[in-house]
Scaffold this motif. Sequence first.
Motif, PDB file in Angstrom:
ATOM      1  N   THR A  46       0.809  -1.231   0.000  1.00 23.15           N
ATOM      2  CA  THR A  46       0.000   0.000   0.000  1.00 23.15           C
ATOM      3  C   THR A  46       0.841   1.280   0.000  1.00 23.15           C
ATOM      4  N   LYS A  47       2.159   1.149  -0.158  1.00 21.98           N
ATOM      5  CA  LYS A  47       3.037   2.321  -0.013  1.00 21.98           C
ATOM      6  C   LYS A  47       2.765   3.398  -1.065  1.00 21.98           C
ATOM      7  N   ASN A  48       2.231   3.000  -2.218  1.00 22.99           N
ATOM      8  CA  ASN A  48       1.983   3.978  -3.286  1.00 22.99           C
ATOM      9  C   ASN A  48       0.540   4.464  -3.342  1.00 22.99           C
ATOM     10  N   ILE A  49      -0.312   3.997  -2.419  1.00 20.06           N
ATOM     11  CA  ILE A  49      -1.722   4.373  -2.445  1.00 20.06           C
ATOM     12  C   ILE A  49      -1.941   5.680  -1.684  1.00 20.06           C
ATOM     13  N   LEU A  50      -2.622   6.611  -2.344  1.00 21.90           N
ATOM     14  CA  LEU A  50      -2.979   7.888  -1.722  1.00 21.90           C
ATOM     15  C   LEU A  50      -4.505   7.982  -1.689  1.00 21.90           C
ATOM     16  N   PRO A  51      -5.130   7.703  -0.543  1.00 20.44           N
ATOM     17  CA  PRO A  51      -6.587   7.735  -0.478  1.00 20.44           C
ATOM     18  C   PRO A  51      -7.146   9.166  -0.408  1.00 20.44           C
ATOM     19  N   VAL A  52      -8.213   9.412  -1.158  1.00 16.93           N
ATOM     20  CA  VAL A  52      -8.926  10.693  -1.095  1.00 16.93           C
ATOM     21  C   VAL A  52     -10.427  10.396  -1.068  1.00 16.93           C
ATOM     22  N   ASN A  53     -11.208  11.395  -0.702  1.00 22.61           N
ATOM     23  CA  ASN A  53     -12.655  11.189  -0.565  1.00 22.61           C
ATOM     24  C   ASN A  53     -13.451  11.525  -1.815  1.00 22.61           C
ATOM     25  N   THR A  54     -12.930  12.430  -2.644  1.00 19.82           N
ATOM     26  CA  THR A  54     -13.682  12.863  -3.833  1.00 19.82           C
ATOM     27  C   THR A  54     -12.752  12.985  -5.031  1.00 19.82           C
ATOM     28  N   PHE A  55     -13.352  13.073  -6.224  1.00 18.55           N
ATOM     29  CA  PHE A  55     -12.562  13.259  -7.434  1.00 18.55           C
ATOM     30  C   PHE A  55     -11.977  14.665  -7.491  1.00 18.55           C
ATOM     31  N   ASP A  56     -12.671  15.619  -6.929  1.00 21.52           N
ATOM     32  CA  ASP A  56     -12.108  16.961  -6.838  1.00 21.52           C
ATOM     33  C   ASP A  56     -10.819  16.941  -6.011  1.00 21.52           C
ATOM     34  N   ASP A  57     -10.848  16.200  -4.905  1.00 25.09           N
ATOM     35  CA  ASP A  57      -9.643  16.056  -4.073  1.00 25.09           C
ATOM     36  C   ASP A  57      -8.511  15.418  -4.879  1.00 25.09           C
ATOM     37  N   ALA A  58      -8.869  14.454  -5.733  1.00 28.02           N
ATOM     38  CA  ALA A  58      -7.861  13.790  -6.568  1.00 28.02           C
ATOM     39  C   ALA A  58      -7.226  14.789  -7.531  1.00 28.02           C
ATOM     40  N   GLY A  59      -8.066  15.609  -8.174  1.00 31.86           N
ATOM     41  CA  GLY A  59      -7.559  16.618  -9.101  1.00 31.86           C
ATOM     42  C   GLY A  59      -6.637  17.613  -8.423  1.00 31.86           C
ATOM     43  N   LYS A  60      -7.029  18.065  -7.248  1.00 38.39           N
ATOM     44  CA  LYS A  60      -6.215  19.034  -6.492  1.00 38.39           C
ATOM     45  C   LYS A  60      -4.873  18.427  -6.082  1.00 38.39           C
ATOM     46  N   LEU A  61      -4.899  17.141  -5.712  1.00 37.53           N
ATOM     47  CA  LEU A  61      -3.672  16.467  -5.293  1.00 37.53           C
ATOM     48  C   LEU A  61      -2.689  16.343  -6.456  1.00 37.53           C
ATOM     49  N   ILE A  62      -3.212  16.016  -7.635  1.00 35.65           N
ATOM     50  CA  ILE A  62      -2.352  15.908  -8.816  1.00 35.65           C
ATOM     51  C   ILE A  62      -1.765  17.271  -9.167  1.00 35.65           C
ATOM     52  N   GLU A  63      -2.606  18.296  -9.123  1.00 38.15           N
ATOM     53  CA  GLU A  63      -2.151  19.654  -9.429  1.00 38.15           C
ATOM     54  C   GLU A  63      -1.001  20.078  -8.506  1.00 38.15           C
ATOM     55  N   LYS A  64      -1.092  19.669  -7.257  1.00 33.94           N
ATOM     56  CA  LYS A  64      -0.111  20.072  -6.252  1.00 33.94           C
ATOM     57  C   LYS A  64       1.149  19.205  -6.262  1.00 33.94           C
ATOM     58  N   LYS A  65       0.952  17.881  -6.413  1.00 32.37           N
ATOM     59  CA  LYS A  65       2.045  16.942  -6.154  1.00 32.37           C
ATOM     60  C   LYS A  65       2.645  16.298  -7.409  1.00 32.37           C
ATOM     61  N   PHE A  66       1.867  16.230  -8.495  1.00 29.69           N
ATOM     62  CA  PHE A  66       2.342  15.513  -9.698  1.00 29.69           C
ATOM     63  C   PHE A  66       2.378  16.463 -10.890  1.00 29.69           C
ATOM     64  N   LYS A  67       3.371  17.324 -10.902  1.00 29.56           N
ATOM     65  CA  LYS A  67       3.459  18.362 -11.925  1.00 29.56           C
ATOM     66  C   LYS A  67       4.089  17.854 -13.219  1.00 29.56           C
ATOM     67  N   THR A  68       4.730  16.680 -13.165  1.00 30.05           N
ATOM     68  CA  THR A  68       5.319  16.096 -14.373  1.00 30.05           C
ATOM     69  C   THR A  68       4.776  14.681 -14.568  1.00 30.05           C
ATOM     70  N   GLY A  69       4.942  14.177 -15.772  1.00 28.46           N
ATOM     71  CA  GLY A  69       4.427  12.837 -16.079  1.00 28.46           C
ATOM     72  C   GLY A  69       2.946  12.892 -16.395  1.00 28.46           C
ATOM     73  N   ASN A  70       2.459  11.818 -16.976  1.00 26.71           N
ATOM     74  CA  ASN A  70       1.063  11.775 -17.401  1.00 26.71           C
ATOM     75  C   ASN A  70       0.159  11.079 -16.381  1.00 26.71           C
ATOM     76  N   VAL A  71      -1.143  11.284 -16.578  1.00 25.06           N
ATOM     77  CA  VAL A  71      -2.159  10.803 -15.632  1.00 25.06           C
ATOM     78  C   VAL A  71      -3.012   9.741 -16.307  1.00 25.06           C
ATOM     79  N   LEU A  72      -3.016   8.537 -15.737  1.00 26.36           N
ATOM     80  CA  LEU A  72      -3.921   7.477 -16.208  1.00 26.36           C
ATOM     81  C   LEU A  72      -5.196   7.544 -15.385  1.00 26.36           C
ATOM     82  N   HIS A  73      -6.317   7.721 -16.059  1.00 26.63           N
ATOM     83  CA  HIS A  73      -7.606   7.835 -15.372  1.00 26.63           C
ATOM     84  C   HIS A  73      -8.391   6.544 -15.570  1.00 26.63           C
TER      85      HIS A  73
END
Length: 265
Positions: free
Chosen positions: A111-138
């Motif tokens: 589970t070391k790579n799992i980042l739990p969030v409650n909503t898809f909006d939270d997921a979008g915000k997390l990517i914007e903040k933490k994953f500025k490079t590389g692509n996103v698989l949805h």
Amino acid sequence: MKVFLLGGTKDSINLIKHIKENYTSYILTTTTTEYGSKLAKEGGSDDTIARPLLKEEIIEILKEKKFDILIDATHPFAEHITQTSTSIAKELKIPYIRFERPTINFENIGTKNILPVNTFDDAGKLIEKKFKTGNVLHFAGANTMEHITKYVSVERFYPRILKVPSSIEKCEKLGIDKNHIIPMTGAASCEENIELIEKYNASVMITKESGEIGGIIDKIDAANKKDISVIMIQRPVIKELEKKDVITNLDEFDIKIKKILNKNS
């Protein structure tokens, strides 16, 4: 036994087959897509309705055709229809079963790579903040894409979706390049997920906690092997749903349905 089944999932197909093999029954299955309807018919459903239904329409059908039971086998994230179906069952005093796939047991899963969030909006915000490079698989369905693309450029966004007109239209409206669309034909294996991570140079994967039947373990295993993060949206808690109405497997279904049939006989 006349069964009104809210379907559209692999669970619902398994349930249709089980009912047809073990009970004298008529099943009307409702799904939101033609594809879901086709699968329900192939599974043995006597009739199908291939569009979303309003609460009033469901009530009218249940009353008119005098169904014996209402079964909700929709996706764990189809929160609204589960709220609606519980409300209808109480209003009409019709027996109700919620068939809900079990949650994942993470005991033997890294589970070391799992980042739990409650909503898809939270997921979008997390990517914007933490994953500025590389692509996103949805890997979380066409209906949730817009929550992510509010925060993430479509140039970096690669959704895996059913290639049906409604999903393609959603991609077009969001400006997603057709070459970014990954056609889905069922749950992918770990190896197939690894290929996608490598092909699209992904740094993060988005998925729902949709249970083993949704292929979540293979997604996590692939992410672990390629050392990328998995943003996992947690299941919604549906307050209106009573624990006594929820089953998670076919054995529990048989116990529940026999009690209902004995009560009605």
